[in-house]
Design a protein around this motif. Structure first.
Motif, PDB file in Angstrom:
ATOM      1  N   PHE A  70     -11.586  -5.372   1.188  1.00 12.76           N
ATOM      2  CA  PHE A  70     -11.032  -4.850  -0.051  1.00 12.76           C
ATOM      3  C   PHE A  70      -9.515  -4.670  -0.013  1.00 12.76           C
ATOM      4  CE2 PHE A  70     -15.484  -3.354  -0.203  1.00 12.76           C
ATOM      5  CZ  PHE A  70     -15.862  -3.961  -1.386  1.00 12.76           C
ATOM      6  N   GLY A  71      -8.894  -4.980   1.105  1.00  8.42           N
ATOM      7  CA  GLY A  71      -7.437  -4.997   1.202  1.00  8.42           C
ATOM      8  C   GLY A  71      -6.782  -3.652   0.969  1.00  8.42           C
ATOM      9  N   ALA A  72      -5.567  -3.702   0.386  1.00  6.30           N
ATOM     10  CA  ALA A  72      -4.787  -2.482   0.172  1.00  6.30           C
ATOM     11  C   ALA A  72      -5.502  -1.507  -0.757  1.00  6.30           C
ATOM     12  CB  ALA A  72      -3.411  -2.841  -0.383  1.00  6.30           C
ATOM     13  N   LEU A  73      -6.193  -2.034  -1.779  1.00  5.21           N
ATOM     14  CA  LEU A  73      -6.918  -1.159  -2.701  1.00  5.21           C
ATOM     15  C   LEU A  73      -8.046  -0.431  -1.973  1.00  5.21           C
ATOM     16  CD1 LEU A  73      -7.173  -0.221  -5.630  1.00  5.21           C
ATOM     17  CD2 LEU A  73      -8.710  -2.143  -6.055  1.00  5.21           C
ATOM     18  N   GLY A  74      -8.719  -1.108  -1.074  1.00  6.89           N
ATOM     19  CA  GLY A  74      -9.759  -0.459  -0.281  1.00  6.89           C
ATOM     20  C   GLY A  74      -9.188   0.631   0.599  1.00  6.89           C
ATOM     21  N   ALA A  75      -8.012   0.373   1.203  1.00  7.57           N
ATOM     22  CA  ALA A  75      -7.372   1.397   2.023  1.00  7.57           C
ATOM     23  C   ALA A  75      -7.044   2.629   1.194  1.00  7.57           C
ATOM     24  CB  ALA A  75      -6.108   0.827   2.667  1.00  7.57           C
ATOM     25  N   LEU A  76      -6.565   2.411  -0.042  1.00  7.78           N
ATOM     26  CA  LEU A  76      -6.251   3.543  -0.914  1.00  7.78           C
ATOM     27  C   LEU A  76      -7.505   4.341  -1.250  1.00  7.78           C
ATOM     28  CD1 LEU A  76      -4.120   5.056  -2.533  1.00  7.78           C
ATOM     29  CD2 LEU A  76      -4.582   3.515  -4.448  1.00  7.78           C
ATOM     30  N   PHE A  77      -8.618   3.662  -1.488  1.00 10.07           N
ATOM     31  CA  PHE A  77      -9.858   4.392  -1.753  1.00 10.07           C
ATOM     32  C   PHE A  77     -10.324   5.160  -0.522  1.00 10.07           C
ATOM     33  CE2 PHE A  77     -10.425   2.034  -5.741  1.00 10.07           C
ATOM     34  CZ  PHE A  77     -10.962   3.042  -6.527  1.00 10.07           C
ATOM     35  N   GLY A  78     -10.001   4.654   0.663  1.00 13.63           N
ATOM     36  CA  GLY A  78     -10.291   5.420   1.874  1.00 13.63           C
ATOM     37  C   GLY A  78      -9.524   6.726   1.895  1.00 13.63           C
ATOM     38  N   PRO A 136      -3.416  -1.880 -10.427  1.00 14.02           N
ATOM     39  CA  PRO A 136      -4.719  -1.355  -9.978  1.00 14.02           C
ATOM     40  C   PRO A 136      -4.600  -0.206  -8.977  1.00 14.02           C
ATOM     41  CG  PRO A 136      -4.707  -3.753  -9.953  1.00 14.02           C
ATOM     42  CD  PRO A 136      -3.299  -3.328 -10.181  1.00 14.02           C
ATOM     43  N   LEU A 137      -3.603  -0.286  -8.096  1.00 19.81           N
ATOM     44  CA  LEU A 137      -3.392   0.794  -7.128  1.00 19.81           C
ATOM     45  C   LEU A 137      -3.012   2.084  -7.845  1.00 19.81           C
ATOM     46  CD1 LEU A 137      -1.400  -1.206  -4.425  1.00 19.81           C
ATOM     47  CD2 LEU A 137      -3.691  -0.257  -4.135  1.00 19.81           C
ATOM     48  N   LEU A 138      -2.170   1.987  -8.865  1.00 21.03           N
ATOM     49  CA  LEU A 138      -1.759   3.185  -9.593  1.00 21.03           C
ATOM     50  C   LEU A 138      -2.892   3.741 -10.452  1.00 21.03           C
ATOM     51  CD1 LEU A 138       1.886   2.248 -10.661  1.00 21.03           C
ATOM     52  CD2 LEU A 138       1.077   3.429  -8.609  1.00 21.03           C
ATOM     53  N   ALA A 139      -3.749   2.859 -10.965  1.00 18.76           N
ATOM     54  CA  ALA A 139      -4.910   3.346 -11.726  1.00 18.76           C
ATOM     55  C   ALA A 139      -5.841   4.142 -10.819  1.00 18.76           C
ATOM     56  CB  ALA A 139      -5.644   2.163 -12.359  1.00 18.76           C
ATOM     57  N   ALA A 140      -6.113   3.605  -9.639  1.00 18.20           N
ATOM     58  CA  ALA A 140      -6.934   4.343  -8.665  1.00 18.20           C
ATOM     59  C   ALA A 140      -6.230   5.615  -8.218  1.00 18.20           C
ATOM     60  CB  ALA A 140      -7.225   3.449  -7.455  1.00 18.20           C
ATOM     61  N   GLY A 141      -4.902   5.624  -8.368  1.00 15.29           N
ATOM     62  CA  GLY A 141      -4.129   6.793  -7.972  1.00 15.29           C
ATOM     63  C   GLY A 141      -4.456   8.057  -8.729  1.00 15.29           C
ATOM     64  N   LEU A 195       0.831  -1.206   0.000  1.00 12.66           N
ATOM     65  CA  LEU A 195       0.000   0.000   0.000  1.00 12.66           C
ATOM     66  C   LEU A 195       0.864   1.253   0.000  1.00 12.66           C
ATOM     67  CD1 LEU A 195      -2.652   1.614   0.366  1.00 12.66           C
ATOM     68  CD2 LEU A 195      -2.395   1.244   2.835  1.00 12.66           C
ATOM     69  N   TYR A 196       1.822   1.315   0.908  1.00 16.02           N
ATOM     70  CA  TYR A 196       2.593   2.551   1.042  1.00 16.02           C
ATOM     71  C   TYR A 196       3.676   2.679  -0.021  1.00 16.02           C
ATOM     72  CZ  TYR A 196      -0.051   3.776   5.111  1.00 16.02           C
ATOM     73  OH  TYR A 196      -1.092   4.127   5.938  1.00 16.02           O
ATOM     74  N   TRP A 197       4.036   1.555  -0.652  1.00 18.82           N
ATOM     75  CA  TRP A 197       4.910   1.669  -1.819  1.00 18.82           C
ATOM     76  C   TRP A 197       4.157   2.349  -2.947  1.00 18.82           C
ATOM     77  CZ3 TRP A 197       5.415  -1.251  -6.651  1.00 18.82           C
ATOM     78  CH2 TRP A 197       6.625  -0.991  -7.311  1.00 18.82           C
ATOM     79  N   ALA A 198       2.898   1.959  -3.156  1.00 11.90           N
ATOM     80  CA  ALA A 198       2.081   2.597  -4.190  1.00 11.90           C
ATOM     81  C   ALA A 198       1.850   4.073  -3.878  1.00 11.90           C
ATOM     82  CB  ALA A 198       0.747   1.868  -4.327  1.00 11.90           C
ATOM     83  N   ILE A 199       1.579   4.385  -2.606  1.00 17.00           N
ATOM     84  CA  ILE A 199       1.369   5.786  -2.227  1.00 17.00           C
ATOM     85  C   ILE A 199       2.648   6.586  -2.443  1.00 17.00           C
ATOM     86  CG2 ILE A 199       0.972   7.314  -0.252  1.00 17.00           C
ATOM     87  CD1 ILE A 199      -1.130   5.367   0.724  1.00 17.00           C
ATOM     88  N   GLY A 200       3.803   5.971  -2.172  1.00 20.16           N
ATOM     89  CA  GLY A 200       5.069   6.655  -2.438  1.00 20.16           C
ATOM     90  C   GLY A 200       5.207   7.019  -3.902  1.00 20.16           C
ATOM     91  N   ILE A 201       4.852   6.096  -4.788  1.00 18.87           N
ATOM     92  CA  ILE A 201       4.902   6.382  -6.225  1.00 18.87           C
ATOM     93  C   ILE A 201       3.922   7.500  -6.587  1.00 18.87           C
ATOM     94  CG2 ILE A 201       4.454   5.422  -8.524  1.00 18.87           C
ATOM     95  CD1 ILE A 201       5.262   2.676  -7.338  1.00 18.87           C
ATOM     96  N   LEU A 202       2.729   7.437  -6.018  1.00 21.94           N
ATOM     97  CA  LEU A 202       1.715   8.457  -6.324  1.00 21.94           C
ATOM     98  C   LEU A 202       2.123   9.840  -5.819  1.00 21.94           C
ATOM     99  CD1 LEU A 202      -1.525   6.399  -5.557  1.00 21.94           C
ATOM    100  CD2 LEU A 202      -0.641   7.089  -7.806  1.00 21.94           C
ATOM    101  N   MET A 203       2.857   9.901  -4.718  1.00 24.66           N
ATOM    102  CA  MET A 203       3.301  11.202  -4.229  1.00 24.66           C
ATOM    103  C   MET A 203       4.385  11.791  -5.124  1.00 24.66           C
ATOM    104  SD  MET A 203       1.234  11.845  -1.872  1.00 24.66           S
ATOM    105  CE  MET A 203       1.960  13.393  -1.318  1.00 24.66           C
TER     106      MET A 203
END
Length: 493
Positions: free
Chosen positions: A177-185, A123-128, A46-54
């Motif tokens: 919904f796992g990590a993707l659900g957390a990202l949508f939160g 999927p995490l980056l798409a939601a990003g 999750l936080y690796w994806a958030i790092g990329i999105l930041m």
């Protein structure tokens, strides 16, 4: 400093600190729930994806928020009729840049995930795309309110963001919904906060200012130009705060990202008060420079720096001592975070100074010089990460951060001194006294730490350290309980 300035700073600090407390408390609860629910691999992913999105966020925001805040602060004193034009230009620039970046991320998210070695992150980056848009408007409204010196609204945006993010991220994770659900939160939290912030900015401020007869010639251009050094500084901040997470995930398993992220989040929690103080006092420097009152600016900075060090030097020492029992009692699966947290304790002191200093330099018009310093040290940080992470593991990322940030803080302090002519001897005596207080407090905590085996005992050890610090701080004269009570009372009036 004058009574009115002190009262305004105290009121802004209290509002910002309360919001920061809500934000950090919600972040701590979110960290606790996600770390317990997702396990180190899911938490790290999750936080690796958030790092990329930041990193992507940097290109979506540039330095427009801070540039807008700087010119709003300046023209509040010179010509308030220009503020509606400034806001209009800033929003126009932001929409253009944001549209380009969001479209590019949507188009290439899968290729980015493959290039970085984790196709499952696509999927995490798409939601990003939604993450970047929502976070952009939330952050912009906070910076605009800072420039207007209406920190209560900035505080409200931040508090709403943290609380909503907690509620929705936890709900989505618990629904499976796992990590993707957390990202949508995260996305929902930022969207609610951004909507609130932009609405208040429009109805409460934009519509209430009487526009000047004409937009000052060249002001829109200067707004864009000043965002360039601020973008460079933000780029460096992203390298320091986000790219290291991406590199840890690139070289090491996802669990290592979880260990590193946990350590950084604990440090962020500890740093909340310093960030609130820096956010609060920085607009005053722009106003005072515009009116030629640099002597008052110097007194504000020196007083803030002394009190910041009085809190954060002992806090860093205490963090080193209690890191192991804290992590093992609260997050037993994350033992690998202990050495990371101990190394990052040094970063606590450095970042506390940075939080106090960086925004202030922007408002003093020294953004370009700070950007150069930040750029050089951030490139060095990136290079050190490339060397240390593959050789000594996740602790290497923490060492690189502390080493390069030390240089950056030294340069920042030099620039502040060149602007405000700080009284170095007086500050040195105060820092020496603070180090003596820290040593005595550390000995007291060190003696009882081996006995800690439960959470109540851990809180007892921390309480002993706080009590020792408080007695010595008052006895040394660095902390005056009467002044504290008076400041809090004036801030409430």
């Amino acid at each position: 400093m004058s009574t009115s300035t002190r009262d305004r700073i105290v009121r802004g600090f209290k509002a910002t600190l309360v919001s920061r407390a809500v934000y950090m408390l919600s972040s701590a609860l979110l960290m606790f729930v996600l770390a317990r629910t997702l396990n180190p691999d899911g938490y790290g992913a999750l936080y690796w994806a958030i790092g990329i999105l930041m990193v992507v966020q940097l290109f979506a925001d540039l330095g427009l928020g801070k540039s807008t805040a700087r010119y709003i602060s300046e023209y509040s004193e010179k010509d308030a009729g220009q503020i509606p034009y400034l806001l209009r230009s800033a929003i126009a620039y932001k929409l253009i840049v944001l549209a380009v970046v969001a479209y590019a991320l949507l188009l290439f998210h899968d290729r980015i995930a493959i290039a970085l070695g984790d196709p499952d992150a696509a999927p995490l980056l798409a939601a990003g795309v939604l993450f970047v848009v929502a976070n952009s408007f939330s952050g912009f409204s906070m910076m605009a309110f800072q420039g207007l010196n209406r920190l209560g609204y900035s505080a409200a945006v931040q508090a709403i963001s943290g609380a909503a993010r907690l509620v929705f991220a936890v709900a989505f994770v618990l629904l499976g919904f796992g990590a993707l659900g957390a990202l949508f939160g995260y996305i929902v939290g930022y969207a609610i906060a951004g909507t609130f912030g932009v609405a208040v900015l429009y109805f409460k401020f934009y519509r209430t200012y009487e526009p000047a007869e004409a937009y000052e010639q060249g002001l829109s251009r200067r707004l864009a130009e000043y965002s360039v050094p601020l973008t460079a500084t933000r780029s460096a901040n992203v390298i320091d705060k986000r790219l290291d997470v991406v590199l840890v995930g690139f070289f090491l398993p996802s669990a290592a990202v979880g260990f590193y992220q946990l350590g950084k989040q604990v440090v962020d929690f500890v740093l909340a008060p310093s960030e609130s103080l820096g956010f609060t006092i920085s607009p005053n420097f722009g106003e005072q420079k515009a009116s030629g009152q640099l002597e008052q600016a110097r007194r504000i900075y020196e007083e803030a720096l002394t009190h910041t060090m009085l809190v954060y030097v002992p806090a860093a020492a205490g963090l080193v001592l209690v890191a192991e029992p804290f992590v093992m009692l609260v997050f037993p699966q994350y033992g690998g975070a202990v050495p990371v947290l101990q190394v990052l304790a040094g970063f606590v002191v450095l970042q506390a100074i940075t939080n106090l200093t960086s925004d202030s330099l922007d408002y003093l018009g020294r953004a370009r010089h700070r950007a150069i310093a930040k750029g050089v040290t951030s490139v060095a940080n990136f290079a050190l990460n490339l060397v240390l992470i593959p050789t000594i593991g996740v602790v290497g990322a923490a060492i690189a951060t502390v080493a390069t940030h030390t240089v950056y803080v030294a340069v920042n302090l030099y620039i502040v001194h060149s602007e405000l002519s700080l009284r170095v001897r007086r500050l040195s005596r105060s820092i020496g006294t603070i180090c003596g207080i820290t040593l005595v407090m550390a000995v007291a905590v060190w003696l009882v730490t081996p006995l800690v085996s439960t959470l109540p005992m851990l809180f007892g050890a921390i309480g002993l350290g706080v009590a020792t610090w408080a007695v010595l701080a008052v006895a040394s004269g660095l902390l005056d309980p009467g002044e504290v009570r008076a400041a809090l009372a004036s801030g409430s009036s």
